[in-house]
Write a protein that holds these residues in place. Structure first.
Motif, PDB file in Angstrom:
ATOM      1  N   ASP A   1      -0.864  -9.023  12.276  1.00  0.00           N
ATOM      2  CA  ASP A   1      -1.997  -8.806  11.360  1.00  0.00           C
ATOM      3  C   ASP A   1      -3.016  -9.904  11.634  1.00  0.00           C
ATOM      4  OD1 ASP A   1      -3.644  -8.317   8.924  1.00  0.00           O
ATOM      5  OD2 ASP A   1      -1.944  -7.095   8.291  1.00  0.00           O
TER       6      ASP A   1
ATOM      7  N   GLY B   1      -1.342  -4.386  11.738  1.00  0.00           N
ATOM      8  CA  GLY B   1      -1.825  -4.407  10.346  1.00  0.00           C
ATOM      9  C   GLY B   1      -0.668  -4.388   9.363  1.00  0.00           C
TER      10      GLY B   1
ATOM     11  N   ALA C   1       0.551   1.485   9.347  1.00  0.00           N
ATOM     12  CA  ALA C   1       0.538   2.122   8.019  1.00  0.00           C
ATOM     13  C   ALA C   1      -0.702   1.712   7.250  1.00  0.00           C
ATOM     14  CB  ALA C   1       1.790   1.742   7.230  1.00  0.00           C
ATOM     15  N   ASP C   2      -1.418   2.693   6.766  1.00  0.00           N
ATOM     16  CA  ASP C   2      -2.585   2.489   5.911  1.00  0.00           C
ATOM     17  C   ASP C   2      -3.627   1.576   6.550  1.00  0.00           C
ATOM     18  OD1 ASP C   2      -3.877   3.256   3.580  1.00  0.00           O
ATOM     19  OD2 ASP C   2      -2.102   2.868   2.369  1.00  0.00           O
TER      20      ASP C   2
ATOM     21  N   TRP D   1       0.848  -1.193   0.000  1.00  0.00           N
ATOM     22  CA  TRP D   1       0.000   0.000   0.000  1.00  0.00           C
ATOM     23  C   TRP D   1       0.879   1.236   0.000  1.00  0.00           C
ATOM     24  CZ3 TRP D   1      -5.288  -0.183  -0.334  1.00  0.00           C
ATOM     25  CH2 TRP D   1      -5.809  -1.485  -0.350  1.00  0.00           C
TER      26      TRP D   1
ATOM     27  N   GLY E   1       2.385   2.572   3.358  1.00  0.00           N
ATOM     28  CA  GLY E   1       3.443   1.700   3.882  1.00  0.00           C
ATOM     29  C   GLY E   1       4.738   1.895   3.103  1.00  0.00           C
TER      30      GLY E   1
ATOM     31  N   LEU F   1      -2.524 -10.732  15.531  1.00  0.00           N
ATOM     32  CA  LEU F   1      -3.089  -9.804  16.512  1.00  0.00           C
ATOM     33  C   LEU F   1      -4.295  -9.144  15.844  1.00  0.00           C
ATOM     34  CD1 LEU F   1      -1.198  -7.161  18.684  1.00  0.00           C
ATOM     35  CD2 LEU F   1      -3.522  -6.855  17.879  1.00  0.00           C
ATOM     36  N   ASP F   2      -5.482  -9.551  16.327  1.00  0.00           N
ATOM     37  CA  ASP F   2      -6.738  -9.000  15.791  1.00  0.00           C
ATOM     38  C   ASP F   2      -7.166  -7.877  16.725  1.00  0.00           C
ATOM     39  OD1 ASP F   2      -9.365  -8.473  15.090  1.00  0.00           O
ATOM     40  OD2 ASP F   2      -9.892 -10.579  14.807  1.00  0.00           O
ATOM     41  N   TRP F   3      -7.384  -6.685  16.174  1.00  0.00           N
ATOM     42  CA  TRP F   3      -7.718  -5.519  17.010  1.00  0.00           C
ATOM     43  C   TRP F   3      -9.015  -5.721  17.781  1.00  0.00           C
ATOM     44  CZ3 TRP F   3      -7.368  -2.317  11.911  1.00  0.00           C
ATOM     45  CH2 TRP F   3      -6.049  -2.376  11.439  1.00  0.00           C
TER      46      TRP F   3
HETATM   47  C1  LIG Z   1      -4.365  -1.482   3.721  1.00  0.00           C
HETATM   48  S1  LIG Z   1      -3.583  -2.772   4.541  1.00  0.00           S
HETATM   49  C2  LIG Z   1      -2.034  -2.063   4.985  1.00  0.00           C
HETATM   50  C3  LIG Z   1      -0.961  -3.099   5.063  1.00  0.00           C
HETATM   51  C4  LIG Z   1       0.430  -2.562   5.387  1.00  0.00           C
HETATM   52  N1  LIG Z   1       0.465  -1.860   6.640  1.00  0.00           N
HETATM   53  C5  LIG Z   1       0.963  -1.684   4.279  1.00  0.00           C
HETATM   54  O1  LIG Z   1       1.029  -0.467   4.469  1.00  0.00           O
HETATM   55  O2  LIG Z   1       1.331  -2.208   3.208  1.00  0.00           O
HETATM   56  C6  LIG Z   1      -4.446  -2.788   6.128  1.00  0.00           C
HETATM   57  C7  LIG Z   1      -4.059  -3.953   7.014  1.00  0.00           C
HETATM   58  O3  LIG Z   1      -4.825  -3.899   8.239  1.00  0.00           O
HETATM   59  C8  LIG Z   1      -5.162  -5.233   8.576  1.00  0.00           C
HETATM   60  N2  LIG Z   1      -6.350  -5.257   9.444  1.00  0.00           N
HETATM   61  C9  LIG Z   1      -7.608  -4.874   9.128  1.00  0.00           C
HETATM   62  N3  LIG Z   1      -8.451  -5.119  10.170  1.00  0.00           N
HETATM   63  C10 LIG Z   1      -7.689  -5.671  11.145  1.00  0.00           C
HETATM   64  C11 LIG Z   1      -7.986  -6.151  12.462  1.00  0.00           C
HETATM   65  N4  LIG Z   1      -9.215  -6.135  12.968  1.00  0.00           N
HETATM   66  N5  LIG Z   1      -6.978  -6.642  13.193  1.00  0.00           N
HETATM   67  C12 LIG Z   1      -5.704  -6.677  12.688  1.00  0.00           C
HETATM   68  N6  LIG Z   1      -5.368  -6.248  11.453  1.00  0.00           N
HETATM   69  C13 LIG Z   1      -6.348  -5.758  10.689  1.00  0.00           C
HETATM   70  C14 LIG Z   1      -5.435  -5.887   7.231  1.00  0.00           C
HETATM   71  O4  LIG Z   1      -5.393  -7.287   7.328  1.00  0.00           O
HETATM   72  C15 LIG Z   1      -4.333  -5.292   6.379  1.00  0.00           C
HETATM   73  O5  LIG Z   1      -3.158  -6.045   6.385  1.00  0.00           O
END
Ligand SMILES: C[S@@+](CC[C@H](N)C(=O)[O-])C[C@H]1O[C@@H](n2cnc3c(N)ncnc32)[C@H](O)[C@@H]1O
Length: 389
Positions: free
Chosen positions: A244, A220, A298-299, A172, A175, A277-279
């Motif tokens: 993530d 994430g 990031a993002d 993304w 990131g 790690l799920d938020w």
């Molecule tokens: C747009 S991507 C960004 C990925 C990375 N940080 C980058 O910049 O390339 C958003 C990330 O947030 C993670 N995410 C979304 N909801 C989440 C949750 N409830 N718990 C943990 N991660 C989560 C997604 O799986 C995804 O990998």
């Protein structure tokens, strides 16, 4: 900023005396919501498994006719047929590299990501395709991963991503820009010194990242582009965990595997690991029990529905830790994302420092920006569960 993507990854198509490697590509933004509408000349090359060695003299040029509304482009390359296996058989495993013809238009270095050149298009490399598959197979699909290569100083960052539409499993913009910014501030003289001088400074972040024995957590992490870069750029870090949802575990494991990381990270670099790690769930015990100095995000603020869980996770990590900094990079896509800032304030975080970096653009594309924030912990409203109301 646009990315060359495989809509259909390269396949071997056998003919009588010649075989072809064919693929369907597209040029989209990170979210895939818009296609590149400028015209741009692309070259498709046959490269070895190392992703570098050109196996055919030159490549084949194509014109992406964005101005005519092009949405996808079929590309193909003739490949030499290998008659057997082993060295004598010649080429038996090939990859397809698609890049802009003009190096000026390519985003292939961290300096280019930060706008040092005129480019706004990132090349893509396919997985290896076997040129001598079993006789009864007429077409052989390669697995659906693709590689991005970014030169950072004398090193190369190799990030694999999925070729489909998954949110978690590709690179993304925010990131990528955050990674490049961190690379540049870690060693201003080795990258592009004139660019490093021009980059906005974030002194509190820089100070935190250069302390000894610091512990960094990424939320994430997606494919891991930021965490891997942090680990490379700041060898003083003693621990870094990339987290993530379970759906990102496979691609993260791939990008953290020794064969991919070994050339980039030496023994002296921080131990870099990953975990789920799920938020929306409580913190895993090992994360809860560690005193983190820096959390990187990031993002991850594009979906207002999950932002309360994200902020509550940050709150839980910050409990009892007044030294914590949160480093956040975002590309503001819509107004509703601003809820993140309200919730951060209510959760006891304050913006300590901020900078805005332009995204590289192709042709007449409208400029976009990445916002980088450093939050510190302060006082805020929380309910009896420590959650943001
Ligand atoms: C747009 S991507 C960004 C990925 C990375 N940080 C980058 O910049 O390339 C958003 C990330 O947030 C993670 N995410 C979304 N909801 C989440 C949750 N409830 N718990 C943990 N991660 C989560 C997604 O799986 C995804 O990998």
């Amino acid at each position: 900023m646009h990315y060359i993507r495989f809509l259909k990854p390269p396949r071997l198509q056998r003919g009588g005396s010649a075989s072809q490697l064919t693929a369907k590509i597209t040029l989209t933004t990170d979210l895939g919501e818009s296609f590149l509408w400028a015209d741009i000349r692309l070259v498709v090359e046959l490269v070895g498994v190392d992703g570098k060695t050109n196996l055919l003299a030159g490549g084949k040029e194509y014109l992406w006719k964005g101005s005519e509304g092009m949405r996808s482009l079929e590309v193909s390359l003739p490949i030499p047929i290998s008659k057997g296996r082993g060295k004598a058989a010649g080429i038996h495993s090939v990859r397809m590299l698609v890049r802009p013809v003009s190096v000026i238009q390519a985003v292939d270095t961290s300096a280019a990501v930060l706008g040092a050149g005129d480019g706004g298009l990132m090349a893509v490399r396919s997985m290896a395709v076997d040129t001598n598959p079993p006789q009864n197979a007429s077409t052989v699909p390669s697995a659906s991963l693709a590689e991005r290569v970014i030169n950072i100083g004398k090193s190369q960052l190799h990030i694999w991503e999925e070729t489909g539409e998954s949110i978690a499993r590709h690179i993304w913009d925010a990131g990528l820009v955050l990674s490049s910014y961190l690379t540049s501030i870690s060693n201003p003289s080795s990258e592009c010194p004139s660019l490093s001088e021009k980059l906005p400074k974030l002194p509190a972040l820089q100070n935190a990242l250069t302390q000894n024995d610091i512990h960094v957590l990424e939320l994430g992490a997606g494919c891991g582009v930021v965490g891997i870069t942090v680990s490379h750029a700041f060898p003083n870090i003693s621990q870094i965990i990339l987290t993530d949802l379970p759906e990102a575990t496979e691609i993260l494991s791939h990008n953290l595997s020794p064969s991919i990381l070994k050339p980039l990270l030496s023994q002296t670099h921080a131990k870099i690991t990953q975990q789920v790690l799920d938020w929306s769930s409580p913190l895993p015990p090992n994360i809860k029990d560690t005193k983190w100095q820096l959390v990187v995000v990031a993002d991850c603020t594009y979906n207002p529905d999950v932002v309360p869980d994200l902020v509550n996770t940050l709150r839980r990590i910050a409990e009892g830790n007044r030294d914590l900094l949160v480093l956040l990079a975002m590309k503001v896509r819509h107004e509703s994302e601003m809820v993140f800032f309200d919730l951060m304030e209510k959760g006891g975080f304050a913006v300590r420092e901020k900078c805005i970096l332009p995204l590289p653009v192709s042709g007449a594309e409208v400029g976009e920006e990445i916002e980088i924030y450093v939050f510190e912990t302060g006082a805020g409203e929380q309910n009896e569960h420590g959650n943001v109301p």
